[in-house]
Scaffold this motif. Structure first.
Motif, PDB file in Angstrom:
ATOM      1  N   UNK A 210       0.838  -1.213   0.000  1.00 39.58           N
ATOM      2  CA  UNK A 210       0.000   0.000   0.000  1.00 39.58           C
ATOM      3  C   UNK A 210       0.868   1.255   0.000  1.00 39.58           C
ATOM      4  N   UNK A 211       1.904   1.250   0.806  1.00 43.01           N
ATOM      5  CA  UNK A 211       2.727   2.466   0.900  1.00 43.01           C
ATOM      6  C   UNK A 211       3.616   2.669  -0.318  1.00 43.01           C
ATOM      7  N   UNK A 212       4.081   1.581  -0.908  1.00 47.05           N
ATOM      8  CA  UNK A 212       4.857   1.736  -2.151  1.00 47.05           C
ATOM      9  C   UNK A 212       3.960   2.308  -3.249  1.00 47.05           C
ATOM     10  N   UNK A 213       2.699   1.886  -3.226  1.00 43.68           N
ATOM     11  CA  UNK A 213       1.757   2.375  -4.252  1.00 43.68           C
ATOM     12  C   UNK A 213       1.437   3.845  -4.048  1.00 43.68           C
ATOM     13  N   UNK A 214       1.412   4.271  -2.800  1.00 44.73           N
ATOM     14  CA  UNK A 214       0.908   5.629  -2.506  1.00 44.73           C
ATOM     15  C   UNK A 214       1.998   6.651  -2.225  1.00 44.73           C
TER      16      UNK A 214
ATOM     17  N   UNK B 254      -3.750  -1.389  -5.932  1.00 43.16           N
ATOM     18  CA  UNK B 254      -3.284  -0.443  -4.901  1.00 43.16           C
ATOM     19  C   UNK B 254      -2.805   0.859  -5.552  1.00 43.16           C
ATOM     20  N   UNK B 255      -2.091   0.751  -6.653  1.00 45.19           N
ATOM     21  CA  UNK B 255      -1.595   1.957  -7.344  1.00 45.19           C
ATOM     22  C   UNK B 255      -2.766   2.765  -7.895  1.00 45.19           C
ATOM     23  N   UNK B 256      -3.720   2.068  -8.508  1.00 45.46           N
ATOM     24  CA  UNK B 256      -4.879   2.779  -9.078  1.00 45.46           C
ATOM     25  C   UNK B 256      -5.636   3.491  -7.966  1.00 45.46           C
ATOM     26  N   UNK B 257      -5.846   2.813  -6.851  1.00 47.76           N
ATOM     27  CA  UNK B 257      -6.587   3.418  -5.731  1.00 47.76           C
ATOM     28  C   UNK B 257      -5.848   4.620  -5.151  1.00 47.76           C
ATOM     29  N   UNK B 258      -4.518   4.580  -5.225  1.00 46.88           N
ATOM     30  CA  UNK B 258      -3.739   5.690  -4.663  1.00 46.88           C
ATOM     31  C   UNK B 258      -3.582   6.837  -5.661  1.00 46.88           C
ATOM     32  N   UNK B 259      -4.188   6.687  -6.839  1.00 48.14           N
ATOM     33  CA  UNK B 259      -4.068   7.743  -7.846  1.00 48.14           C
ATOM     34  C   UNK B 259      -2.762   7.687  -8.619  1.00 48.14           C
ATOM     35  N   UNK B 260      -2.073   6.532  -8.529  1.00 47.71           N
ATOM     36  CA  UNK B 260      -0.806   6.363  -9.258  1.00 47.71           C
ATOM     37  C   UNK B 260      -0.895   5.171 -10.203  1.00 47.71           C
ATOM     38  N   UNK B 261      -1.920   5.197 -11.058  1.00 41.39           N
ATOM     39  CA  UNK B 261      -2.236   4.016 -11.873  1.00 41.39           C
ATOM     40  C   UNK B 261      -1.057   3.532 -12.715  1.00 41.39           C
ATOM     41  N   UNK B 262      -0.199   4.471 -13.130  1.00 38.42           N
ATOM     42  CA  UNK B 262       0.888   4.070 -14.042  1.00 38.42           C
ATOM     43  C   UNK B 262       2.158   3.632 -13.311  1.00 38.42           C
ATOM     44  N   UNK B 263       2.097   3.581 -11.994  1.00 36.85           N
ATOM     45  CA  UNK B 263       3.346   3.384 -11.249  1.00 36.85           C
ATOM     46  C   UNK B 263       3.939   1.980 -11.385  1.00 36.85           C
TER      47      UNK B 263
END
Ligand code: PLP
Length: 427
Positions: free
Chosen positions: A200-204, A238-247
């Motif tokens: 979760x934290x890497x994604x956000x 997790x990335x999509x939910x954090x607003x970082x879909x392309x991460x």
């Protein structure tokens, strides 16, 4: 019975005894190899039907595609569906490649260097860039960086994943950090699976680079040794939910499910990253080997089939892993001379010696006929700052050889430790 001594002075006292025992082993002319994480031939045999599964006049995929012909840049629909389920995404977000996920990772990195990535401001090669490398880690990831002049920054890998305090601070403060290598499940070589919090934290997390990427190498997604699996959160979600879909860009292959080097690889990511990958692939190839994809989807119709197949691998692998830990427990347990992981999946055991002893242990073992992965290989630039990590790969040799090899390795650890403790005591 030769009970392993528990305190340093006893260990030093036995130095000559260890030397004699090792000299006797050298006379035996052993030739054992515990270096690379390859499946054994018994494991490969499990998928032999792949070679004959396609019969004459039966080359059509579900959508009518003739798998013998050009085309189908991102893979057969049923292969994409299988990888989508394995990697927790939709088929549209999957690109099926050739036989190697490492090749796909390499190509993603090189394309980013030459052309940049969606959301970025141009080719990464325009300036000096860095990748974070949780370590101990996978030497081939590090080789990609070294080969292309990407600076590697080592970050410690703990029992729940990379050290978040270090990672979040580094990525927030340095826009030249463009990516981080991750083996999130049954990590090579420690067997670590990233916790929910880490995922979760890497994604956000905030990154100074707007085009930061997590290179999420899920090579061991289904490679459990036991009936229960280590749960791993879906990074793309997790990335999509954090607003970082392309991460995140996720990679996997069937190399250690079907045939190593003759399986099928894939990547999965956001729509933008997938469109970008396809744009480049269109120039690179007229299409992947769809016949091999067809073989695989005929052999593994569903994820349930994949999981059932992996249980057969586990039945062959588990006794080897348990032999490694049984011998280490027996020979070195309670000595504080070494510590080792007890992985619940994947292909490796990670062994830490006393600081400064790993290269000596590898050398002693080689002289005694047991080849180990070079010390330092699990760290960027092949340099383990504490010279203590050794990667043990027990999958290939039979159990009896794993047992002998680990007895030799344990003795080498005793000897190298005794020498080190003697030198420290005489200072
Ligand atoms: N990623 C990891 C973490 C590995 O350990 C390996 C092989 O050991 C690979 C990738 C290689 O995968 P492939 O055969 O799909 O290139």
């Amino acid at each position: 019975m030769d009970l392993t001594p528990k305190n340093p002075s006893d260990i030093v006292q036995r130095l000559s005894q260890y030397e004699e025992r090792l000299a006797a082993i050298r006379q035996k002319g052993l030739k054992l190899d515990m270096t690379r994480g390859k499946p054994s031939s018994e494991q490969l045999d499990l998928a032999n039907d792949l070679s004959t599964i396609l019969t004459k006049d039966d080359y059509k995929a579900a959508d009518g595609t003739d798998a013998r012909n050009y085309g189908g840049l991102d893979g057969l629909p049923e292969m994409k569906a299988l990888f989508a389920e394995m990697l927790g995404t939709q088929p549209a977000n999957v690109v099926v490649g050739g036989n190697s996920s490492l090749t796909m990772m390499h190509d993603v990195v090189v394309r980013a260097l030459l052309h940049g990535v969606p959301g970025g401001d141009g080719p990464w090669s325009r300036s000096k860039i860095k990748f974070l490398c949780p370590s101990p880690g996978y030497d081939r990831h590090f080789a990609i960086c070294e080969h292309h002049g990407i600076e590697m920054v080592t970050v410690p890998l703990g029992s729940h994943g990379p050290d978040l305090a270090t990672v979040t601070k580094l990525v927030a403060g340095d826009a030249t950090i463009k990516a981080m290598w991750c083996v999130p499940k049954y990590s090579n070589p420690t067997g670590t699976t990233y916790s929910s919090e880490v995922v979760r934290r890497l994604a956000a997390m905030k990154t100074a680079a707007t085009d930061f990427r997590l290179l999420w190498d899920n090579a061991y997604a289904v490679h459990d040794l036991y009936d229960t699996t280590d749960p791993l959160d879906e990074i793309l979600l997790a990335c999509a939910e954090a607003g970082n879909a392309d991460r995140a860009i996720v990679f996997a292959s069937t190399s250690k499910i079907s045939f190593a080097g003759a399986g099928v690889a894939a990547l999965a990511s956001s729509s933008a990253n997938v469109a970008d990958a396809k744009k480049h692939l269109f120039v690179q190839t007229i299409g992947p080997d769809k016949l091999n994809q067809l073989r695989h989807v005929r052999f593994f119709k569903t994820m349930a089939d994949v999981r059932a197949h992996m249980q057969k691998h586990a039945a062959l692998l588990c006794p080897k892993f348990e032999t490694v830990t049984r011998i280490l427990d027996r020979e070195l347990g309670g000595t504080d001379l070494a510590s080792w992981t007890r992985p619940r999946g994947g292909y490796f055991v990670s062994l830490d010696t006393l600081e400064g002893c790993a290269s000596e242990v590898v050398k002693l073992a080689e002289e005694a006929g047991v080849k180990l992965t070079p010390a330092g290989a699990t760290f960027p630039y092949g340099r383990d700052p504490k010279n203590q990590n050794i990667r043990i790969a027990p999958s290939l040799p039979p159990v009896s050889q794993v047992e002998t090899a680990m007895e030799v390795v344990s003795l080498c650890i005793l000897l190298a430790s005794a020498r080190k403790l003697k030198t420290s005591a005489s200072r």
